[in-house]
Motif scaffolding. Structure first.
Motif, PDB file in Angstrom:
ATOM      1  N   THR A 294      98.864  45.201 -30.707  1.00  0.00           N
ATOM      2  CA  THR A 294      99.828  45.159 -29.610  1.00  0.00           C
ATOM      3  C   THR A 294     100.844  44.082 -29.947  1.00  0.00           C
ATOM      4  N   PRO A 295     102.126  44.454 -30.050  1.00  0.00           N
ATOM      5  CA  PRO A 295     103.129  43.461 -30.445  1.00  0.00           C
ATOM      6  C   PRO A 295     103.149  42.275 -29.485  1.00  0.00           C
ATOM      7  N   SER A 296     103.415  41.088 -30.014  1.00  0.00           N
ATOM      8  CA  SER A 296     103.493  39.888 -29.186  1.00  0.00           C
ATOM      9  C   SER A 296     104.581  40.045 -28.133  1.00  0.00           C
ATOM     10  N   ALA A 297     104.474  39.265 -27.081  1.00  0.00           N
ATOM     11  CA  ALA A 297     105.415  39.379 -25.966  1.00  0.00           C
ATOM     12  C   ALA A 297     106.857  39.125 -26.418  1.00  0.00           C
ATOM     13  N   ASN A 298     107.004  38.221 -27.371  1.00  0.00           N
ATOM     14  CA  ASN A 298     108.366  37.874 -27.810  1.00  0.00           C
ATOM     15  C   ASN A 298     108.819  38.709 -29.011  1.00  0.00           C
ATOM     16  N   PHE A 299     108.154  39.850 -29.236  1.00  0.00           N
ATOM     17  CA  PHE A 299     108.452  40.636 -30.442  1.00  0.00           C
ATOM     18  C   PHE A 299     109.868  41.220 -30.413  1.00  0.00           C
ATOM     19  N   VAL A 300     110.684  40.768 -31.347  1.00  0.00           N
ATOM     20  CA  VAL A 300     112.027  41.336 -31.502  1.00  0.00           C
ATOM     21  C   VAL A 300     112.209  41.594 -32.991  1.00  0.00           C
ATOM     22  N   PRO A 301     112.518  42.829 -33.392  1.00  0.00           N
ATOM     23  CA  PRO A 301     112.664  43.101 -34.823  1.00  0.00           C
ATOM     24  C   PRO A 301     113.729  42.191 -35.457  1.00  0.00           C
ATOM     25  N   SER A 302     113.406  41.666 -36.631  1.00  0.00           N
ATOM     26  CA  SER A 302     114.339  40.754 -37.314  1.00  0.00           C
ATOM     27  C   SER A 302     115.268  41.524 -38.226  1.00  0.00           C
ATOM     28  N   ASP A 303     116.266  40.841 -38.708  1.00  0.00           N
ATOM     29  CA  ASP A 303     117.138  41.408 -39.724  1.00  0.00           C
ATOM     30  C   ASP A 303     116.371  41.376 -41.046  1.00  0.00           C
ATOM     31  N   VAL A 304     116.006  42.534 -41.525  1.00  0.00           N
ATOM     32  CA  VAL A 304     115.102  42.552 -42.687  1.00  0.00           C
ATOM     33  C   VAL A 304     115.782  42.143 -43.986  1.00  0.00           C
ATOM     34  N   SER A 305     117.115  42.055 -43.973  1.00  0.00           N
ATOM     35  CA  SER A 305     117.782  41.643 -45.215  1.00  0.00           C
ATOM     36  C   SER A 305     117.463  40.172 -45.531  1.00  0.00           C
ATOM     37  N   LYS A 306     116.940  39.464 -44.524  1.00  0.00           N
ATOM     38  CA  LYS A 306     116.602  38.050 -44.740  1.00  0.00           C
ATOM     39  C   LYS A 306     115.187  37.882 -45.296  1.00  0.00           C
ATOM     40  N   LEU A 307     114.516  38.995 -45.432  1.00  0.00           N
ATOM     41  CA  LEU A 307     113.110  38.927 -45.852  1.00  0.00           C
ATOM     42  C   LEU A 307     112.974  38.423 -47.287  1.00  0.00           C
ATOM     43  N   GLU A 308     111.987  37.565 -47.494  1.00  0.00           N
ATOM     44  CA  GLU A 308     111.717  37.087 -48.851  1.00  0.00           C
ATOM     45  C   GLU A 308     110.229  37.143 -49.118  1.00  0.00           C
ATOM     46  N   GLU A 309     109.908  37.183 -50.391  1.00  0.00           N
ATOM     47  CA  GLU A 309     108.494  37.201 -50.749  1.00  0.00           C
ATOM     48  C   GLU A 309     107.829  35.932 -50.232  1.00  0.00           C
ATOM     49  N   GLY A 310     106.602  36.081 -49.743  1.00  0.00           N
ATOM     50  CA  GLY A 310     105.864  34.924 -49.252  1.00  0.00           C
ATOM     51  C   GLY A 310     106.013  34.705 -47.758  1.00  0.00           C
ATOM     52  N   MET A 311     107.007  35.363 -47.154  1.00  0.00           N
ATOM     53  CA  MET A 311     107.209  35.153 -45.714  1.00  0.00           C
ATOM     54  C   MET A 311     106.083  35.755 -44.889  1.00  0.00           C
ATOM     55  N   ARG A 312     105.891  35.162 -43.720  1.00  0.00           N
ATOM     56  CA  ARG A 312     104.888  35.689 -42.797  1.00  0.00           C
ATOM     57  C   ARG A 312     105.617  36.542 -41.753  1.00  0.00           C
ATOM     58  N   VAL A 313     105.087  37.739 -41.488  1.00  0.00           N
ATOM     59  CA  VAL A 313     105.777  38.656 -40.583  1.00  0.00           C
ATOM     60  C   VAL A 313     104.809  39.268 -39.566  1.00  0.00           C
ATOM     61  N   GLU A 314     105.393  39.798 -38.524  1.00  0.00           N
ATOM     62  CA  GLU A 314     104.604  40.612 -37.589  1.00  0.00           C
ATOM     63  C   GLU A 314     105.188  42.018 -37.605  1.00  0.00           C
ATOM     64  N   HIS A 315     104.337  43.013 -37.795  1.00  0.00           N
ATOM     65  CA  HIS A 315     104.754  44.417 -37.790  1.00  0.00           C
ATOM     66  C   HIS A 315     104.285  44.985 -36.461  1.00  0.00           C
ATOM     67  N   GLN A 316     105.115  45.796 -35.828  1.00  0.00           N
ATOM     68  CA  GLN A 316     104.766  46.219 -34.465  1.00  0.00           C
ATOM     69  C   GLN A 316     103.473  47.016 -34.387  1.00  0.00           C
ATOM     70  N   LYS A 317     103.088  47.606 -35.516  1.00  0.00           N
ATOM     71  CA  LYS A 317     101.881  48.425 -35.467  1.00  0.00           C
ATOM     72  C   LYS A 317     100.722  47.818 -36.251  1.00  0.00           C
ATOM     73  N   PHE A 318     101.053  47.242 -37.440  1.00  0.00           N
ATOM     74  CA  PHE A 318      99.975  46.762 -38.301  1.00  0.00           C
ATOM     75  C   PHE A 318      99.632  45.293 -38.062  1.00  0.00           C
ATOM     76  N   GLY A 319     100.424  44.598 -37.232  1.00  0.00           N
ATOM     77  CA  GLY A 319     100.109  43.222 -36.891  1.00  0.00           C
ATOM     78  C   GLY A 319     100.662  42.226 -37.898  1.00  0.00           C
ATOM     79  N   PHE A 320      99.983  41.085 -38.032  1.00  0.00           N
ATOM     80  CA  PHE A 320     100.498  39.995 -38.864  1.00  0.00           C
ATOM     81  C   PHE A 320     100.137  40.184 -40.321  1.00  0.00           C
ATOM     82  N   GLY A 321     101.010  39.657 -41.188  1.00  0.00           N
ATOM     83  CA  GLY A 321     100.726  39.753 -42.608  1.00  0.00           C
ATOM     84  C   GLY A 321     101.726  38.967 -43.430  1.00  0.00           C
ATOM     85  N   ASN A 322     101.484  38.933 -44.746  1.00  0.00           N
ATOM     86  CA  ASN A 322     102.378  38.196 -45.648  1.00  0.00           C
ATOM     87  C   ASN A 322     103.089  39.144 -46.605  1.00  0.00           C
TER      88      ASN A 322
END
Ligand code: ATP
Ligand code: MG
Length: 770
Positions: free
Chosen positions: A707-735
């Protein structure tokens, strides 16, 4: 009460909520059978049944896709994608992909279409020194198809006294031998034809108890639409799969059985009641689709059939307009009349193009309608006819792709071994085939060891180069996606270039078709398996081929496009349209001259007419022409006898000269002969209905829900870098482990805490950088 149950009538509701035990719904057209089936799936899932445990079999891919969509809509979530839902052929193909090795086939087996299959029939007929003019591949193929759909294997076929007698009478005593040789050849080629998808599925379940056990426990709930048209193979498979849970729900209408003749119509429906101790039977009697007038004539027409299950069908809809009966001088006039009417209704009543359907008995009738529509500038879509994937240049290209995935695929190999010309002529190919047959290995194996087979030096070199090339393509499979491999193949083999250099109109068209193919492969690789989560899924060449082989012509067309729809009545099964034209109501055409020799045949034609009429919601036109070209000759035609079966009070004959002028196992298993002659033979249907794309769940284990966190707002994915920690709306938290793909279609590998590593397409994914 759940919202989705509200709109149903009492019987429909009962059918939806009776989830346990065998259930049969037999009801007339437009009474909501398909609606019940869809709502039932939603209800099951709402009750907590896992989508992975539900198997729903429909008649077309389109129906399957619609069903999925409606379930998703009712439940407002995407779990529905995990359902096993599709045509018999697509669902079984998917299961066979996982299990075929047990039967000695490669799991990446090729699916032969009817052209491939007939080509193999022809080849083995020649090899048996039989005359292909006498043993016509088409006829032999149909006989084999009929046998397989009745679960009659080659050995059984040859051993069956009555079948042998039949073939003797037809002066074709060797069909059984051709069948046997054909089956062996397909096996050697690592290929199955459409009928094998049923036949081998049955064999699989019968031969391997552990496999049967697995799928019996997986599919706890089984639902089948258009049950009246299941053949013995399908029937037996359902029976096996449902034997443990017994939660089998079938819906059908014996009056709409249009794929079986010779008295088979209600056999499987009656048999269903005998297969289980207590079958609950529900009848639906209210039609929600059509006007009273349309329903009345449908009832009047079908009354003339003797062997029907008694049913009542009423509607609370208004009486509506009378049925318009229209006679024209020629078939071209018929086309023109229909186009004019459409034009007028668009202007006067603001109908959209897509609200019209033109239905006919045979594909050839589409021509006159097509011409008139084109002249009137009315956009239309023809279902049936030559499919994109049947075009020569597309088949050639795909043959290359097939051979890379399954080198044993002899049909593909024969197609491209000397295309473009590379000095491996027919004699050499024949020699290779002969050597393969003698040594009982595949043609590819002969080629890989060509030096041992005595080819001439020049040929030998050409073969070795060819083998090297295919092997180099093959080596890309592990690391490259379908598009990369396909593109590379096009570049390396020079045949695309050859097409490019051909500047004739046809040549340009062919080149464009090839480009279109590449575009579609690109689209395949860049569309995630799940649009919601952005998960990439299998983008290999093998996965691509699997998806397209079962694609029908109609699957490639957008049903929502605002175009007039043209199709045969067979293809219109289950559909509905505000305005329907049924064309060619002439003796000899409809009922068809081929099908008026016995009562059973005629009754099947009448059921077809019943199906045609009941597609209409509001307006129905029946048209026929005085004269029509047949086999290049102008012929006079009488009005169809079916027209006479409609009471005059329902008809409006005031149109364009309208008016009638000329009057004119279980028990099912039985013996091989009985099964084949019960009319389940695979003639027309094997070509038309059994091709379809693989739709359905991805067969993976259930994912841990997030269940996505209450403050879940999709980020601009162009800022994504290897090693970052993310939350996916369906699969949850991960690196984020890795970033790859092109800049316009970036892909991230993310290791999720609860769901493991997944590849995600960033254009689709909803991700938050945390
Ligand atoms: P066919 O025999 O042609 O396959 P069917 O029995 O499967 O027909 P559906 O296609 O499910 O019938 O339903 C026919 C039409 O009636 C659809 O438009 C459907 O939405 C509508 N319908 C069915 N039940 C109801 C209902 N209870 N209330 C309103 N509309 C309904
Ligand atoms: Mg239906």
């Amino acid at each position: 009460m759940q919202d989705y149950l509200k709109g149903l009538n009492e019987r429909q509701r009962e059918a939806v909520i009776t989830t346990e035990g065998p259930l049969m719904i037999i009801a007339g057209a437009g009474s909501g059978k398909t609606k019940v089936l869809t709502t039932r799936i939603a209800h099951l899932m709402n009750k907590g049944v896992d989508a992975f445990n539900i198997l729903a079999l429909t008649f077309t891919n389109k129906a399957a896709a619609e069903m999925k969509e409606r379930v998703e809509h009712i439940l407002a979530n995407r779990e529905a994608r995990n359902l096993y839902i599709g045509t018999f052929h697509s669902v079984f193909a998917r299961i066979l992909r996982a299990e075929a090795h047990r039967l000695g086939y490669p799991n990446a087996f090729t699916i032969y279409d009817t052209d491939d299959a007939k080509s193999v029939v022809k080849a083995v007929t020649n090899e048996l020194n039989l005359d292909v003019q006498h043993y016509k591949p088409n006829a032999v193929y149909n006989r084999i198809s009929g046998a397989k759909n009745a679960l009659v294997g080659a050995k059984e076929y040859m051993a069956d006294y009555y079948l042998q007698q039949e073939d003797m009478r037809a002066n074709r005593p060797m069909i059984g031998h051709i069948y046997d040789a054909y089956q062996k050849r397909c096996f050697k080629n690592g290929a199955m034809d459409f009928d094998d998808l049923l036949f081998k599925m049955y064999e699989l379940l019968k031969t391997f108890p552990e496999v049967l056990h697995k799928y019996q426990h997986k599919f706890k709930y089984i639902l089948i639409d258009e049950y009246q048209d299941t053949n013995p193979a399908q029937y037996e498979i359902i029976k096996l799969l449902g034997a443990v849970s017994e939660n089998v729900c079938v819906v059908g209408d014996d009056a709409q059985s249009i794929y079986s003749f010779r008295g088979a119509t209600i056999q499987n429906i009656l048999q269903f009641q005998k297969d289980y101790d207590e079958v609950k039977v529900i009848k639906l009697e209210q039609n929600y689709r059509s006007t009273q007038t349309i329903l009345n004539i449908a009832n009047e027409v079908i009354k003339n059939n003797k062997g029907q299950i008694p049913k009542t069908l009423f509607t609370e809809n208004s009486a509506g307009e009378k049925i318009k009966l229209v006679r024209t001088m020629t078939d071209n006039d018929e086309g023109k009349f229909v186009a004019d009417q459409i034009q007028e209704m668009r202007l006067r009543n603001h109908f959209k193009n897509k609200e019209f359907a033109i239905l006919y008995r045979t594909n050839a009738q589409s021509r006159s309608f097509e011409e008139s529509l084109r002249r009137a500038n009315i956009p239309y879509t023809i279902y049936g006819g030559i499919s994109f994937y049947q075009r020569k240049e597309i088949k050639d290209y795909i043959a290359y792709l097939r051979i890379i995935v399954n080198p044993k695929d002899e049909e593909a190999l024969k197609r491209i071994i000397n295309y473009p010309v590379r000095g491996i002529g027919k004699t050499s190919v024949d020699r290779a085939i002969l050597a393969a047959n003698e040594r009982n290995i595949s043609m590819w194996e002969v080629l890989t060891d060509a030096a041992a087979s005595g080819f001439r030096a020049g040929t030998l070199q050409a073969i070795e180069e060819f083998v090297l090339m295919i092997k180099s393509f093959h080596s890309m499979l592990g690391s490259k996606n379908a598009y990369d491999v396909a593109f590379h193949v096009g570049k390396q083999t020079a045949f695309v270039k050859e097409l490019f250099n051909d500047k004739s109109t046809e040549g340009v068209q062919r080149y464009e078709n090839v480009q279109e193919l590449l575009n579609s492969i690109k689209e395949f690789t860049e569309t995630p398996a799940s649009e919601e989560s952005g998960e990439v899924g299998d983008k290999s060449l093998g996965a691509y081929l699997q998806q397209i082989t079962l694609l029908t012509d109609s699957d490639q067309k957008d049903p929502d496009a605002d175009t007039v729809k043209l199709m045969t009545i067979h293809a219109a099964k289950g559909l509905e349209f505000p305005v329907v034209f049924v064309g060619g109501l002439e003796e000899g055409l409809f009922p068809n001259a081929m099908s008026i020799n016995t009562r059973d045949e005629l009754e099947e034609e009448r059921r077809l007419f019943y199906v045609a009429i009941t597609r209409a919601k509001g307006r129905l036109y029946l048209t026929y022409a005085n004269t029509r070209y047949k086999f290049g000759q102008l012929q006079q035609a009488d009005a169809s006898r079916f027209i006479e079966e409609i009471p005059a009070e329902y008809l409006d004959k005031s149109f364009a000269g309208g008016g009638v002028k000329n009057q004119g196992s279980s028990k099912l298993m039985g013996s091989a002969f009985e099964r084949m002659n019960r009319g389940f033979g695979g003639t027309e249907k094997s070509e038309k209905s059994f091709v379809s794309t693989l739709i359905g769940g991805n067969g993976k284990p259930k994912e841990t829900a997030h269940t996505p966190s209450a403050n879940f707002v999709p980020s601009d994915v162009s800022k994504l870098e290897e090693g970052m920690r993310v939350e996916h709306q369906k699969f949850g938290f991960g690196n984020v482990v890795k970033l790859e793909g092109s800049s316009h279609n970036p892909v991230a590998t993310i290791k999720f805490d609860a769901n493991g590593e997944k590849k995600i397409m960033l254009n689709y994914a909803k991700l938050m950088i945390v």
